[in-house]
Write a protein that holds these residues in place. Structure first.
Motif, short mmCIF file in Angstrom:
data_model
loop_
_atom_site.label_atom_id
_atom_site.label_comp_id
_atom_site.label_asym_id
_atom_site.label_seq_id
_atom_site.Cartn_x
_atom_site.Cartn_y
_atom_site.Cartn_z
N ILE A 101 0.81 -1.22 0.00
CA ILE A 101 0.00 0.00 0.00
C ILE A 101 0.84 1.26 0.00
O ILE A 101 0.47 2.28 -0.61
CB ILE A 101 -0.97 -0.01 1.21
CG1 ILE A 101 -2.04 1.06 1.04
CG2 ILE A 101 -0.22 0.19 2.51
CD1 ILE A 101 -2.92 0.91 -0.17
N THR A 105 0.43 3.78 -3.13
CA THR A 105 -0.22 5.05 -2.84
C THR A 105 0.67 6.23 -3.19
O THR A 105 0.20 7.24 -3.76
CB THR A 105 -0.62 5.12 -1.36
OG1 THR A 105 -1.45 4.01 -1.03
CG2 THR A 105 -1.37 6.40 -1.06
N ILE A 185 -6.36 -3.65 -0.43
CA ILE A 185 -5.51 -2.59 -0.94
C ILE A 185 -6.30 -1.62 -1.81
O ILE A 185 -6.08 -0.40 -1.76
CB ILE A 185 -4.32 -3.20 -1.71
CG1 ILE A 185 -3.39 -3.92 -0.74
CG2 ILE A 185 -3.56 -2.13 -2.48
CD1 ILE A 185 -2.26 -4.65 -1.40
N ARG A 188 -8.42 0.87 0.43
CA ARG A 188 -7.59 1.89 1.09
C ARG A 188 -6.99 2.83 0.06
O ARG A 188 -6.85 4.04 0.32
CB ARG A 188 -6.50 1.23 1.92
CG ARG A 188 -5.54 2.21 2.57
CD ARG A 188 -4.81 1.58 3.72
NE ARG A 188 -5.65 1.47 4.88
CZ ARG A 188 -5.54 2.27 5.96
NH1 ARG A 188 -4.64 3.24 5.96
NH2 ARG A 188 -6.31 2.12 7.00
N LEU A 189 -6.61 2.33 -1.09
CA LEU A 189 -6.06 3.18 -2.13
C LEU A 189 -7.10 4.20 -2.59
O LEU A 189 -6.79 5.38 -2.78
CB LEU A 189 -5.59 2.33 -3.31
CG LEU A 189 -4.88 3.05 -4.45
CD1 LEU A 189 -3.57 3.65 -3.97
CD2 LEU A 189 -4.64 2.09 -5.61
#
Length: 395
Positions: A101, A105, A185, A188-189
């Motif tokens: 992540i 990100t 992932i 959250r991304l």
């Protein structure tokens, strides 16, 4: 002017002097300050400071099913956590999550920031569009991901897209590896990339345009990879360091999406979910839960300090060189050789710091030639006289 008038003028002057030396105090603000500050202070004390101190005290006691300490165990709770296989496995889960992540990100946020910064119009619109997911709750986003996008049904959004490109739909997005990492992932991304894009965008807009103009004059292609690598990335060093630290802290604090998507699965359980199940689960072991929270906090602090010490927040490489002994340069030589024994004219020896000014090394054109010498070799410069403060001179 009478004596009384002079006395009043002097007193008024002294009063003005006292008023100018002390800040002006606005009357009536004392009660207003305490009116606004007291609720905040009381809330901070009750909901933050006291729980932190009480949790630190509970970490040294055995407290199961109660928030009151029952038996003093010292460092036993901490020892249990450092040897707990499940807790160490949760740290391994966090490491896997952070490896994916954090760089994804950072790269996505920087890419979007460069694109938005290069758009001449509607920048405010695009900033708002990418920032809007940040205002959404992780719980709401997890429910949407679980029930809408990755529900495992053939009619799900992601499975429909897979069927459209000729791939088989996947029914176990949240129960099989590595499919659950795609879900965790991606949510959250989507949630945090807009916030870090704004940070990079602010860093890009703070870069002086003269740097790009000078690089273009030197032959670099505007908008090319070399321009980005040699100008943009070094100027974004401070912003990148701050973003990296914030991403690491956010990865340590990951809880909502894991708890709402995969639950208490040992394979996908980060440290916070594990501590939550110990302290607030069926066991309600507040002693071990408090000790684990302190251990996790210590790990976060050490990781942040190491990252800050190695990379640093400042853009000055000299400060970083002082912290890293292996990056220190050797001593710089004298600026020039002065005196009759130098044999060459003034200016023949130039340090590396003066070499960048554009002046070529060699004899200076302003130094007069010695007619008695062979050829036109410049004469050696005499040592300058040093004038003392008392008017005397010293050779």
């Amino acid at each position: 002017m009478s004596t009384a008038t002079a006395g009043r003028s002097s007193r008024a002057a002294r009063a003005r002097s006292r008023d100018s030396s002390h800040p002006t105090r606005i009357r009536g603000t004392g009660a207003a300050f305490w009116l606004f500050f007291t609720p905040f202070a009381v809330g901070l004390l009750i909901f933050t400071i006291i729980p932190l101190l009480w949790g630190g005290a509970l970490s040294f006691f055995e407290a199961k099913g109660t928030v009151l300490p029952t038996q003093f165990v010292g460092l036993g709770n901490f020892k249990d956590f450092l040897t707990d296989t499940a807790f160490l496995y949760s740290l391994r889960t966090f490491t896997i999550f952070a490896i994916f992540i954090v760089p994804v990100t950072m790269a996505s946020s920087l890419f979007l920031a460069v694109l938005v910064n290069g758009i001449p119009r509607f920048q405010a619109f695009y900033r708002s569009v990418f920032f809007l997911p940040t205002a959404c709750s992780y719980v709401v986003a997890s429910v949407v991901w679980r029930l809408g996008l990755f529900n495992g049904l053939d009619s799900g959004v992601v499975n429909t897209m897979l069927s459209g490109i000729g791939l088989d739909p996947i029914a176990d997005w949240l129960s099989a590896s590595p499919y659950w990492w795609v879900v965790l992932i991606s949510v959250r991304l989507w949630m945090q990339v807009g916030f870090y894009m704004l940070l990079f965008l602010a860093g890009l807009q703070a870069i002086p345009s003269q740097l790009y103009e000078a690089a273009a004059v030197d032959g670099l292609n505007p908008g090319g990879w070399r321009m980005f690598r040699m100008i943009t990335l070094p100027q974004l060093r401070t912003t990148s360091t701050a973003v990296l630290l914030l991403l690491l802290i956010a990865a340590f604090q990951a809880f909502d999406e894991f708890y709402n998507l995969t639950g208490n699965n040992p394979e996908t359980r980060p440290p916070l979910v594990y501590l939550y199940n110990i302290a607030l689960g069926p066991e309600q072991d507040f002693g071990h839960g408090s000790a684990g929270a302190l251990v996790l906090t210590a790990i976060m602090v050490v990781a942040g300090l190491l990252q800050t010490w190695i990379i640093g927040f400042d853009s000055n490489d000299d400060a970083r060189r002082r912290r890293l002994p292996w990056r220190r340069r050797g001593p710089v030589g004298p600026v020039g050789a002065v005196g009759a024994g130098a044999g060459a004219g003034v200016g023949t020896t130039v340090t590396a710091d003066l070499a960048g000014t554009g002046a070529p090394p060699g004899p200076s054109a302003d130094v007069p030639s010695d007619p008695s010498a062979d050829g036109n070799r410049p004469a050696a410069a005499a040592a300058p006289e040093i004038i003392r403060p008392d008017g005397g001179d010293r050779s």
